[in-house]
Enzyme design. Structure first.
Site, PDB file in Angstrom:
ATOM      1  N   GLY A  86       0.848  -1.191   0.000  1.00 19.50           N
ATOM      2  CA  GLY A  86       0.000   0.000   0.000  1.00 19.50           C
ATOM      3  C   GLY A  86       0.875   1.229   0.000  1.00 19.50           C
ATOM      4  CG  HIS A 200       5.911  -5.955  -4.456  1.00 16.33           C
ATOM      5  ND1 HIS A 200       4.590  -5.708  -4.160  1.00 16.33           N
ATOM      6  CD2 HIS A 200       6.599  -4.905  -3.941  1.00 16.33           C
ATOM      7  CE1 HIS A 200       4.481  -4.570  -3.517  1.00 16.33           C
ATOM      8  NE2 HIS A 200       5.695  -4.055  -3.374  1.00 16.33           N
ATOM      9  CG  ASP A 258     -14.684  -9.047 -20.720  1.00 19.75           C
ATOM     10  OD1 ASP A 258     -13.779  -9.900 -20.777  1.00 19.75           O
ATOM     11  OD2 ASP A 258     -14.492  -7.862 -20.408  1.00 19.75           O
ATOM     12  CE  LYS A 398     -10.376  -8.584 -21.270  1.00 18.02           C
ATOM     13  NZ  LYS A 398     -11.519  -7.679 -21.403  1.00 18.02           N
TER      14      LYS A 398
END
Ligand code: XMP
Length: 544
Positions: A86, A200, A258, A398
């Site tokens: 964050g 990360h 989609d 996606k």
């Protein structure tokens, strides 16, 4: 994934299964009690990516806001929790705190970046600004394998994006690793099953990130499942069948991945009780309407109504230049055309929408995000329509939707189609009105670009590649010994992760040359081709 824009304490600026599996619905409720991980989102740039990576490792993951009450988390019974990065500094007033009681849930927790720092601070460790931040590739030295680095190299590269660092782990915790500016770059308390990493693991620039996540999921959380998007779809098919009964369903098919995958899933569930409506507003690319109709009607035998509304849209766009005005007109007209089609079909009760998990997260989480353009999403319909919604992709990202599309046999062209805006070519004819002639010029130029980009094998690498026609602009040229006064075509190609930011694509010179030569040679109204080298920000991807 460029850390150069980093602000604040941390660099995280907010901002196969077989087809048979799809036919064999599983029973059971969705994820309450079922094996899953919750990613608590502290506003990190990569929170969704963490959830995607966990799913890629075969464990279902959902995102939840950082302030989700602990009672709610307990009720969900996740096998593990991951705290995201964050933008804040843990010691700043107003920094998002860990929910009270979170670390006492007796569920394994992995804190990443800010998540690690918040955990350290909550448990009595020392977090301070480091003399220098670490942004980008950083060398990590693993001094104690612990559970997370079991069997991994003692020296590895990782990707960091932080200014604060943990200087001392909380009492009872072991420091596992260090990097040049992070004295404690990873820690663990195996007794309490609490873990922290400063780097990360979710980004591809951390080569062993996947291994670290896998160790957390399998060894620490004890994950046993092998989750796939197809298993979730199988469940959805059963639910849709039960919910719809013998009612009728309608779907606005746009030709995008989609709505296409959503329509196919619903067709699997309820067969010909589904009718797809494809509105040809005349703002599509070359052959696009035919391709969609061929795939759905001829190949999948999905009942399809193709509405030819080209003249209607063009008439309403006459004389309109302002981008937002165009969008509004196209959106309104689309709804009108769709409603008329629904009326002719006897007002079906249900409407299929291709809402994705990222839309669900963003509509709940994007507090105070500025609206830069009104993405009313033509093909997406207003909420006050009378239909009950069926959203078979609500839990999928996606890339998972693409995987399901491939599994369902959707042609590559549709599965891998680059995003195309609902208002179509209308927002690529800029600074002048949309006319049939301009649409034809743009369509031809665009088809040449697509053709060359595909031939160069770059289509999937690019987020989008398209042409823009500055309608009010003519320039002088010379062709065949004669002076010409023609249109300019702009070539726009970008790479991006999610369209929030984008980088102009460094297309090979020979490709650019071929595109330019072909456009000028094959589209007689054009005598000049230029390349847009603007990233986002400061530009947007589209020109309006
Ligand atoms: P921008 O131009 O804002 O675009 O960088 C970000 C992404 O959104 C698409 N886009 C739209 N999609 N209706 C849509 O359905 C719209 O009005 C619209 N405007 C932009 C754009 O193609 C890019 O993928």
């Amino acid at each position: 994934m460029d850390a150069s824009t980093a602000v604040g304490g941390n660099g995280d600026t907010a901002a196969t299964a077989t087809t048979a599996a799809l036919d064999a619905p599983e029973a059971g409720a969705l994820y309450g009690g079922h094996e899953h991980v919750v990613v608590l989102d502290f506003g990190g740039q990569y929170s969704q990516l963490i959830a995607r990576r966990v799913r890629e490792l075969g464990v279902y993951a959902e995102l939840a806001p950082y302030d989700t009450p602990v009672a709610e988390l307990r009720a969900r019974r996740p096998i593990g929790l991951i705290l995201s990065g964050g933008p804040a500094s843990v010691y700043e007033p107003g920094a998002p705190p860990l929910p009270a009681g979170l670390l006492e849930l007796d569920v394994p927790v992995l804190g990443i970046c800010y998540g690690m720092q918040a955990m350290a601070r909550a448990l009595g460790g020392r977090v301070e600004p480091a003399p220098v931040g670490e942004f980008g590739r950083t060398q990590l030295e693993v001094r104690d394998e612990g559970a997370l680095f079991r069997g991994l190299p003692s020296h590895q590269t990782c990707w960091m994006s932080h200014r604060d660092a943990v200087f001392e782990p909380p009492p009872g915790f072991r420091a596992l690793a260090a990097s040049p500016a992070s004295p404690v770059a990873a820690f663990e308390s195996s007794e309490r099953r609490l873990y922290g990493i400063q780097f990360h693991p979710e980004v591809t620039h951390t080569p062993h990130g996947r291994d670290v996540l896998e160790r957390f999921l399998r060894d620490v959380c004890g994950a046993r499942d092998s989750w796939t998007p197809e298993s979730l779809v199988a469940r959805r098919i059963a639910e849709i069948r039960a919910r719809v009964g013998d009612e009728r369903v309608i779907c606005a098919l746009s030709g995008g991945v989609d709505s296409s995958v959503a329509a196919l899933i619903v067709h699997r569930a309820v067969g010909d009780q589904l009718t797809c409506v494809f509105v040809d507003h005349g703002l599509l690319r070359k052959n696009e309407a035919d391709q969609v109709v061929a795939a759905f009607r001829d190949r999948f035998h999905v009942p399809l109504v193709a509405v030819d509304a080209r003249e209607r849209f063009l008439a309403r766009l006459r004389g309109v230049v302002d981008p937002e005005h165009k969008r509004k007109i196209i959106g309104e007209e689309f709804i009108r055309v769709f409603e008329e089609a629904a009326r002719r079909l006897g007002e079906p009760r249900f409407l299929v929408q291709g809402t994705l998990y990222s839309d669900v997260i963003e509509s709940g989480g994007a507090k105070g995000a500025a609206t830069i353009k009104s993405h009313h999403n033509v093909g997406g319909l207003p909420e006050d329509l009378r239909f009950e919604l069926i959203e078979p992709l609500r839990d999928l990202f996606k890339d998972e939707v693409r995987r399901v599309g491939e599994e369902l046999g959707l042609p590559d062209r549709l599965v891998w189609r680059q995003p195309f805006p609902g208002p179509g070519l209308a927002i690529r004819i800029v600074g002048g009105e949309v006319t049939e002639e301009r649409l034809a010029v743009l369509r031809e130029a665009d088809a040449i670009l697509q053709d060359e980009i595909r031939a160069a094998g770059l289509y999937r690498e690019l987020w989008q590649s398209f042409c823009v026609l500055p309608a009010g602009l003519r320039t002088v040229g010379v062709q065949g010994d004669g002076r010409t006064y023609g249109y300019v075509i702009v070539v726009r190609a970008v790479t991006s992760e999610d369209a929030m930011t984008a980088d102009w694509a460094r297309l090979p010179y020979d490709l650019i040359e071929r595109v330019a030569q072909r456009i000028v040679a094959e589209v007689p109204q054009v005598n000049r081709v230029v390349l847009d080298v603007t990233s986002k920000p400061p530009g947007t991807i589209e020109w309006e």
